[in-house]
Scaffold this motif. Structure first.
Motif, mmCIF file in Angstrom:
data_model
loop_
_atom_site.group_PDB
_atom_site.id
_atom_site.type_symbol
_atom_site.label_atom_id
_atom_site.label_comp_id
_atom_site.label_asym_id
_atom_site.label_seq_id
_atom_site.Cartn_x
_atom_site.Cartn_y
_atom_site.Cartn_z
ATOM 1 N N PHE A 64 3.337 0.222 1.630
ATOM 2 C CA PHE A 64 2.979 0.754 0.308
ATOM 3 C C PHE A 64 1.465 0.832 0.148
ATOM 4 O O PHE A 64 0.924 1.875 -0.243
ATOM 5 C CB PHE A 64 3.609 -0.130 -0.779
ATOM 6 C CG PHE A 64 3.060 0.104 -2.156
ATOM 7 C CD1 PHE A 64 3.295 1.298 -2.820
ATOM 8 C CD2 PHE A 64 2.315 -0.868 -2.805
ATOM 9 C CE1 PHE A 64 2.791 1.516 -4.094
ATOM 10 C CE2 PHE A 64 1.801 -0.661 -4.067
ATOM 11 C CZ PHE A 64 2.038 0.542 -4.715
ATOM 12 N N VAL A 65 0.775 -0.279 0.492
ATOM 13 C CA VAL A 65 -0.681 -0.282 0.337
ATOM 14 C C VAL A 65 -1.315 0.762 1.258
ATOM 15 O O VAL A 65 -2.217 1.502 0.858
ATOM 16 C CB VAL A 65 -1.265 -1.681 0.624
ATOM 17 C CG1 VAL A 65 -2.785 -1.656 0.516
ATOM 18 C CG2 VAL A 65 -0.688 -2.703 -0.326
ATOM 19 N N GLY A 66 -0.817 0.855 2.499
ATOM 20 C CA GLY A 66 -1.346 1.832 3.437
ATOM 21 C C GLY A 66 -1.239 3.249 2.901
ATOM 22 O O GLY A 66 -2.176 4.037 2.987
ATOM 23 N N LYS A 67 -0.087 3.545 2.293
ATOM 24 C CA LYS A 67 0.096 4.877 1.709
ATOM 25 C C LYS A 67 -0.863 5.095 0.543
ATOM 26 O O LYS A 67 -1.423 6.174 0.387
ATOM 27 C CB LYS A 67 1.529 5.032 1.215
ATOM 28 C CG LYS A 67 2.523 5.355 2.307
ATOM 29 C CD LYS A 67 3.852 5.605 1.657
ATOM 30 C CE LYS A 67 4.943 5.874 2.666
ATOM 31 N NZ LYS A 67 6.255 5.839 2.000
ATOM 32 N N LEU A 68 -1.021 4.044 -0.267
ATOM 33 C CA LEU A 68 -1.956 4.138 -1.399
ATOM 34 C C LEU A 68 -3.353 4.473 -0.912
ATOM 35 O O LEU A 68 -4.095 5.202 -1.563
ATOM 36 C CB LEU A 68 -2.037 2.795 -2.118
ATOM 37 C CG LEU A 68 -1.192 2.537 -3.351
ATOM 38 C CD1 LEU A 68 -1.615 1.225 -3.975
ATOM 39 C CD2 LEU A 68 -1.306 3.653 -4.357
ATOM 40 N N LYS A 69 -3.716 3.912 0.244
ATOM 41 C CA LYS A 69 -5.070 4.122 0.759
ATOM 42 C C LYS A 69 -5.153 5.427 1.546
ATOM 43 O O LYS A 69 -6.178 5.702 2.148
ATOM 44 C CB LYS A 69 -5.495 2.951 1.651
ATOM 45 C CG LYS A 69 -5.292 1.588 1.037
ATOM 46 C CD LYS A 69 -6.400 1.220 0.086
ATOM 47 C CE LYS A 69 -6.167 -0.180 -0.459
ATOM 48 N NZ LYS A 69 -7.124 -0.560 -1.474
ATOM 49 N N GLY A 70 -4.055 6.159 1.609
ATOM 50 C CA GLY A 70 -4.115 7.489 2.209
ATOM 51 C C GLY A 70 -3.636 7.591 3.640
ATOM 52 O O GLY A 70 -3.807 8.622 4.276
ATOM 53 N N LEU A 71 -3.016 6.523 4.181
ATOM 54 C CA LEU A 71 -2.489 6.605 5.545
ATOM 55 C C LEU A 71 -1.064 7.147 5.508
ATOM 56 O O LEU A 71 -0.388 7.082 4.491
ATOM 57 C CB LEU A 71 -2.462 5.224 6.192
ATOM 58 C CG LEU A 71 -3.796 4.502 6.353
ATOM 59 C CD1 LEU A 71 -3.558 3.097 6.877
ATOM 60 C CD2 LEU A 71 -4.701 5.257 7.305
ATOM 61 N N SER A 72 -0.621 7.673 6.649
ATOM 62 C CA SER A 72 0.775 8.117 6.698
ATOM 63 C C SER A 72 1.227 8.252 8.148
ATOM 64 O O SER A 72 0.414 8.256 9.077
ATOM 65 C CB SER A 72 0.932 9.456 5.974
ATOM 66 O OG SER A 72 0.116 10.418 6.592
ATOM 67 N N GLY A 73 2.534 8.331 8.320
ATOM 68 C CA GLY A 73 3.132 8.630 9.615
ATOM 69 C C GLY A 73 2.836 7.603 10.695
ATOM 70 O O GLY A 73 2.846 6.400 10.458
ATOM 71 N N ALA A 74 2.576 8.102 11.899
ATOM 72 C CA ALA A 74 2.392 7.237 13.057
ATOM 73 C C ALA A 74 1.163 6.357 12.900
ATOM 74 O O ALA A 74 1.162 5.194 13.297
ATOM 75 C CB ALA A 74 2.249 8.097 14.318
ATOM 76 N N GLU A 75 0.132 6.922 12.278
ATOM 77 C CA GLU A 75 -1.098 6.150 12.100
ATOM 78 C C GLU A 75 -0.834 4.928 11.215
ATOM 79 O O GLU A 75 -1.319 3.834 11.496
ATOM 80 C CB GLU A 75 -2.159 7.048 11.457
ATOM 81 C CG GLU A 75 -3.558 6.519 11.626
ATOM 82 C CD GLU A 75 -4.511 7.152 10.638
ATOM 83 O OE1 GLU A 75 -4.129 8.128 9.971
ATOM 84 O OE2 GLU A 75 -5.639 6.645 10.529
ATOM 85 N N ARG B 119 2.036 3.353 10.816
ATOM 86 C CA ARG B 119 2.816 2.358 11.561
ATOM 87 C C ARG B 119 1.921 1.573 12.515
ATOM 88 O O ARG B 119 2.039 0.362 12.660
ATOM 89 C CB ARG B 119 3.950 3.052 12.325
ATOM 90 C CG ARG B 119 5.178 3.321 11.457
ATOM 91 C CD ARG B 119 6.373 3.687 12.307
ATOM 92 N NE ARG B 119 6.156 4.927 13.046
ATOM 93 C CZ ARG B 119 6.342 6.153 12.531
ATOM 94 N NH1 ARG B 119 6.754 6.283 11.291
ATOM 95 N NH2 ARG B 119 6.134 7.230 13.249
ATOM 96 N N LYS B 120 0.994 2.302 13.150
ATOM 97 C CA LYS B 120 0.085 1.659 14.089
ATOM 98 C C LYS B 120 -0.791 0.627 13.381
ATOM 99 O O LYS B 120 -0.980 -0.487 13.862
ATOM 100 C CB LYS B 120 -0.807 2.739 14.738
ATOM 101 C CG LYS B 120 -1.119 2.487 16.194
ATOM 102 C CD LYS B 120 -1.886 3.649 16.807
ATOM 103 C CE LYS B 120 -3.314 3.696 16.318
ATOM 104 N NZ LYS B 120 -4.028 4.922 16.653
#
Lengths: 327, 255
Positions: free
Chosen positions: A97-108, A110-111
């Motif tokens: 959730f936090v990663g998405k909030l900060k603008g990450l998505s997909g394979a990146e 997960r990595k």
């Protein structure tokens, strides 16, 4: 990386932060030091664009906190005093959730989740509810959330508060490991923490900047003169302290010699001198040539604690005299 | 838009991993089911009585069952909406997670709309239970579906407005109970405020009855899309969300 100019925060009636200015270079760990209620958290909240300043401004990662808050927020990670976790979420779900909030998505994304889980040692609680984690784990999940998007600047508000000694050490090592890639601002009121982890210190007291310097400079600055501690031992079970003292005083550049303690045939001397005028080799030679043993010779560094008390005390003393004068 | 969806998904997740959603769904289903059963019972008895007396008044299931039930669904919703909205911001403020949202590269408005949308979707789930009841009417009778559809649109708009007000009130406090109680009070007042229009006809009374949240539902209940009423609800949604945004901004200046 961070440049603060006369940042001020006023609440109704009180000035929480009073015209603070400082700069932080890239890749540094900076300790933000002050007693409770000094304005550390308020300053951090302003730099993370959570609170707007009443006056003054700052640039973080090259962007103005007032003009381009979204650009600043993209480049910072922030761990508030209490880790901002949702107790009903699982660790991995929360980091996602936090990663998405900060603008990450997909394979990146997960990595990065795998990376921060490993880095912050929270991999074994990935599927546990955050509400059931211990304080130490919560703090590390908090740290993991702060670095998930690989931010340029990290703000950590008392990252070791409430942890046990082992966890404190682990967290400090983790923070030290993060330096280099990230510029880190770390607030604390625990002094050894700063001595151990930080390169630069910013001391604030009652909302005002008291000192900003590197840890080493600050120590020598507070002392003014250089001083070393020398432990001397007699060879045949006895030592004449006055004789040693006299001998040491004869070494060139030495100002004052004080015997701090004596146990059996060993004695510890504190030797003060003017800055840069005393050669430690001369001292060592003088001791050995006189037939004594030189057990130890080390700079008498003032602990940050003493510096801190000295600085904050002189500050409040100054304001008190100013008050008296105005009366 | 992506950010709105992220927030919305997270909020829906919190509703459905905690007992809140299931509790609300169960209670709503039971209460509405009870209303439905009663209303249908009255309708059936009335029909039999008419047959026995030999009177042949036209009976209409849309008018006599569906329309009052939709009105009732709105009123039951009035009691449930504070329970949906009270945690939205109050909880984030209490636990400090608001700092995470506010220091992430996401706009206040995206947070607000995401949260409001999640609340609205939960309310849609509640309404699904009413649809389950109405499905029986379609199985054993043949009501007109168009007024029913219009009724649902009205319910959604009404709930959207009430949820927006609840969202706003939730930003004002850290305490969920205060947020819930205040929301309930305000919404109850908006429900009964129209009553003055029944005995008073001066300007202020007309103003009061215009503000009534339930009186604007009547046209939808009849199956009529009255733009005046639709505009009222949409304006109320915008006002509620606007106040929420202002409140969030002032939160930063004050705290």
């Amino acid at each position: 990386m961070i440049s603060v100019k006369e940042l001020t925060k006023r609440y109704a009636g009180i000035i929480a932060v009073n015209q603070i200015s400082f700069d932080v270079a890239k890749g540094q760990i900076v300790g933000f030091l002050g007693p409770n209620g000094a304005g550390k958290t308020t300053t951090m909240r302003m730099l993370t664009c959570f609170l707007p300043p009443s006056a003054g401004t700052a640039t973080v990662a090259g962007f103005d906190i007032l003009e381009q808050p979204i650009e600043v927020k993209k480049r910072i990670g922030y761990l508030p005093e209490t880790p901002p976790i949702y107790p009903e979420m699982e660790t991995a779900e929360y980091l996602k959730f936090v990663g998405k909030l900060k603008g990450l998505s997909g394979a990146e994304l997960r990595k990065r989740i795998d990376y921060v889980c490993e880095r912050c040692a929270v991999g074994d609680v990935k599927t546990k509810l955050l509400g059931k984690l211990s304080k130490g784990y919560r703090q590390r999940v908090g740290l993991a959330q702060a670095i998930i998007h690989n931010p340029e600047v990290l703000f950590l508000d008392e990252p070791t508060a409430g942890l046990d000694p082992k966890q404190i050490n682990e967290t400090r090592d983790l923070i030290k490991g993060l330096a280099g890639d990230h510029t880190i601002v770390l607030s604390t009121h625990i002094l050894p923490e700063v001595e151990q982890t930080c390169e630069q210190v910013i001391i604030i007291n009652q909302g005002k900047l008291v000192a900003t310097d590197s840890v080493r400079n600050l120590q020598s600055r507070a002392r003014g003169a250089e001083s070393v501690l020398v432990e001397v031992a007699g060879r045949n079970g006895s030592l004449e302290v006055p004789a040693v003292q006299r001998k040491l005083e004869q070494v060139s550049g030495v100002g004052r010699v004080v015997c701090k303690q004596q146990v059996d045939s060993r004695a510890l001397f504190e030797i003060e001198s003017q800055k840069g005028r005393m050669a430690r080799g001369d001292l060592a030679r003088a001791v050995v040539e006189s037939g004594w043993d030189l057990n130890e010779l080390r700079p008498a560094a003032m602990s940050l604690e003493e510096i801190f008390l000295q600085l904050t005390k002189s500050e409040s003393a100054a304001t008190e005299t100013a008050k008296k004068e105005s009366e | 838009m992506r950010n709105v969806w992220i927030i919305c998904r997270k909020e829906l997740g919190s509703y459905f991993v905690s007992p809140i959603a299931y509790l609300l769904l169960t209670m709503f289903a039971v209460i509405f089911g009870f209303f439905f059963w009663n209303m249908l019972g009255i309708f059936v008895v009335e029909g039999m009585e008419m047959q026995m007396r030999g009177q042949v008044y036209p009976m209409n299931i849309n008018e006599q069952v569906i329309r009052p039930l939709l009105m009732n669904a709105g009123v039951i919703g009035l009691f449930f909406i504070p329970m949906i909205t009270m945690r939205l911001f109050a909880e984030e403020k209490r636990t400090g997670t608001i700092e995470l949202l506010a220091t992430s590269p996401i706009r206040d408005l995206e947070i607000i709309i995401g949260k409001w949308l999640a609340a609205l979707l939960l309310y849609c789930c509640l309404l699904l239970f009413t649809a389950l009841n109405f499905a029986f009417l379609f199985r054993y009778g043949n009501p007109d579906w168009k007024p029913l559809a219009m009724g649902y649109l009205g319910l959604l708009l009404q709930a959207g407005a009430l949820l927006a007000i609840g969202t706003f009130i939730s930003t004002l406090t850290k305490n969920q109970i205060i947020a819930g109680a205040a929301t309930f009070g305000v919404e109850l007042l908006l429900w009964v405020i129209g009553w003055v229009g029944e005995y008073e006809t001066s300007g202020w009374a007309r103003g009061f009855s215009y503000m009534s949240i339930t009186s604007h539902f009547e046209s939808f209940g009849r199956g009529v899309l009255d733009s005046k009423d639709a505009v009222f609800y949409i304006a109320a949604i915008f006002l509620g969300l606007f106040l929420t945004a202002r409140s969030m901004e002032s939160l930063r200046w004050r705290s």
